[in-house]
Design an enzyme around this catalytic site. Structure first.
Site, PDB file in Angstrom:
ATOM      1  NE  ARG A  64      -3.757   0.069   2.447  1.00 35.27           N
ATOM      2  CZ  ARG A  64      -3.660   1.065   3.314  1.00 35.27           C
ATOM      3  NH1 ARG A  64      -2.692   1.068   4.223  1.00 35.27           N
ATOM      4  NH2 ARG A  64      -4.525   2.073   3.293  1.00 35.27           N
ATOM      5  CB  ILE A  65       3.511   2.532   2.232  1.00 36.84           C
ATOM      6  CG1 ILE A  65       2.556   2.724   3.417  1.00 36.84           C
ATOM      7  CG2 ILE A  65       4.560   3.647   2.205  1.00 36.84           C
ATOM      8  CD1 ILE A  65       3.223   2.610   4.777  1.00 36.84           C
ATOM      9  CG  ASP A  73       6.568  -6.707  -3.193  1.00 34.12           C
ATOM     10  OD1 ASP A  73       6.339  -7.858  -2.777  1.00 34.12           O
ATOM     11  OD2 ASP A  73       6.186  -5.680  -2.605  1.00 34.12           O
ATOM     12  N   PRO A 103       7.900  -4.740   5.627  1.00 34.47           N
ATOM     13  CG  PRO A 103       6.676  -6.689   5.964  1.00 34.47           C
ATOM     14  CD  PRO A 103       6.989  -5.652   4.919  1.00 34.47           C
ATOM     15  CG  ASN A 150      12.614  -8.072   5.314  1.00 35.02           C
ATOM     16  OD1 ASN A 150      12.913  -7.879   6.486  1.00 35.02           O
ATOM     17  ND2 ASN A 150      11.381  -7.888   4.852  1.00 35.02           N
ATOM     18  CB  ALA A 191      10.375   0.337   5.829  1.00 38.67           C
ATOM     19  NE  ARG A 192       8.588  -1.431  12.129  1.00 38.23           N
ATOM     20  CZ  ARG A 192       7.672  -0.494  11.971  1.00 38.23           C
ATOM     21  NH1 ARG A 192       7.957   0.603  11.281  1.00 38.23           N
ATOM     22  NH2 ARG A 192       6.459  -0.640  12.473  1.00 38.23           N
ATOM     23  CG  ASP A 206      10.840   8.526   9.874  1.00 37.94           C
ATOM     24  OD1 ASP A 206      11.083   9.557  10.528  1.00 37.94           O
ATOM     25  OD2 ASP A 206       9.783   7.870  10.011  1.00 37.94           O
ATOM     26  CD  GLU A 260      13.093   3.264  15.275  1.00 35.37           C
ATOM     27  OE1 GLU A 260      11.861   3.309  15.225  1.00 35.37           O
ATOM     28  OE2 GLU A 260      13.812   3.769  14.400  1.00 35.37           O
ATOM     29  CG  HIS A 311       9.604   5.406  13.615  1.00 35.08           C
ATOM     30  ND1 HIS A 311       9.909   4.127  14.005  1.00 35.08           N
ATOM     31  CD2 HIS A 311       8.576   5.277  12.726  1.00 35.08           C
ATOM     32  CE1 HIS A 311       9.115   3.259  13.405  1.00 35.08           C
ATOM     33  NE2 HIS A 311       8.297   3.940  12.608  1.00 35.08           N
TER      34      HIS A 311
END
Length: 326
Positions: A152-153, A172, A203, A208, A230-231, A255, A260, A292
């Protein structure tokens, strides 16, 4: 339904109260995190709503023992929850979704800041250094943008970059058919080799973890830009620092960073921070580190609260729950 929402920020309160009234929920709000000391507050609640507090096996068991059967995290990511333990204990887990435009717009902002070298310009301007040396930027329409993750993002991010006139390529495991008119799906090694700017939208999973590592960076173009909203665990921080210091990476805008948890969303201005990598990254003139906040818009906060509450209601009613992940 009786529900307790942990880590409730003041900006979330108005939405919790609005939707609790709308759905007839018996709601308790607390600023406290879900811990062994606060578990008793959840007695009588079949569900709890949390944010990003690490939920270990021990903590999950404590909440299960007081009657909690479903935990909704008010975030898209759920790597802070021990899903394997939850499955074994019998605890069900759900995340939320929110307007993808919030993170997508922030990603474009970071891409512009990185490619136009805004950090250098701002730092120099503060010192009244208005010289041009070293601050010449790059225009987005001249770049090949590689997007890793087109959910979605990532899908909205692809649309945004295409609107700037960029060539957009993507990787993807599950291709998004709605993007194929203007996005070319390629194998990951080819994405690394051809992209001038790479942005991450996936995610955090075991598969990953450190998808951007020393080997991946070595395969990238010289002067590549990296964007991560993302992460933090998607990027090997040491490899990133090595890439910046060698000049292989032309700039980065982050971000999120590794380790963190417990750092962001707190006022720590008089504290000694233990995340040394963050201090090093912030010292680089071509690396932007933000706390974040890509998700943080009025629409997204409303969506997160609403969907968390709806997810808990669907669970208690035994109905199909689009947010349930365990």
């Amino acid at each position: 339904m009786k529900l307790i929402a942990y880590n409730c920020r003041s900006d979330e309160r108005v939405y919790f109260e609005k939707f609790a009234k709308q759905y007839g929920v018996d709601l308790t709000l607390t600023r406290e995190a879900p811990t062994a000391e606060t578990v008793s507050a959840a007695e009588g609640c079949p569900c709890i709503s949390i944010i990003t507090t690490p939920m270990t096996r021990e903590l999950l068991q404590m909440y299960y023992d007081v009657g909690v059967r479903f935990i909704s995290t008010r975030s898209i990511g759920y790597d802070h929850i021990d899903r394997k333990a939850a499955q074994e204990i019998g605890m069900r887990i759900g995340n939320v979704s929110y307007a993808p435009e919030s993170v997508a717009d922030y990603t474009i902002m970071l891409a512009l800041m990185a490619t136009r070298k805004i950090k250098k310009i701002v730092l120099r301007s503060e010192a009244q250094d208005f010289s041009l040396a070293g601050v010449r930027g790059t225009e987005l329409h001249n770049l090949t943008v590689g997007i890793i993750g087109t959910g979605r993002i990532g899908g909205v991010v692809a649309q945004r970059f295409a609107a700037f006139g960029c060539r957009v390529i993507a990787y993807d495991l599950h291709q998004n058919d709605s993007l194929k008119g203007f996005v070319e799906y390629v194998p990951l090694p080819r994405l690394f080799a051809e992209s001038d700017l790479i942005t991450l939208h996936m995610p955090a999973t075991k598969e990953n973890y450190h998808i951007i590592n020393a080997e991946a960076i070595a395969a990238m173009k010289d002067g590549v830009y990296l964007i991560n909203t993302a992460r933090g665990s998607l990027i090997d921080t040491q490899a990133l620092m090595d890439g910046v210091e060698s000049g292989k990476i032309g700039g980065a805008a982050l971000d999120v960073i590794e380790n963190e948890s417990g750092l962001y969303y707190n006022n720590l201005k008089n504290e000694i921070l233990t995340n040394r990598e963050r201090a090093v990254l912030k010292s680089y003139p071509n690396v932007i580190v933000l706390p974040h906040t890509a998700f943080y818009t009025d629409q997204a906060v409303s969506d997160m609260v609403k969907h968390s509450m709806e997810s808990c209601l669907l669970f208690t009613e035994g109905k199909k729950n689009p947010w349930q992940i365990v």
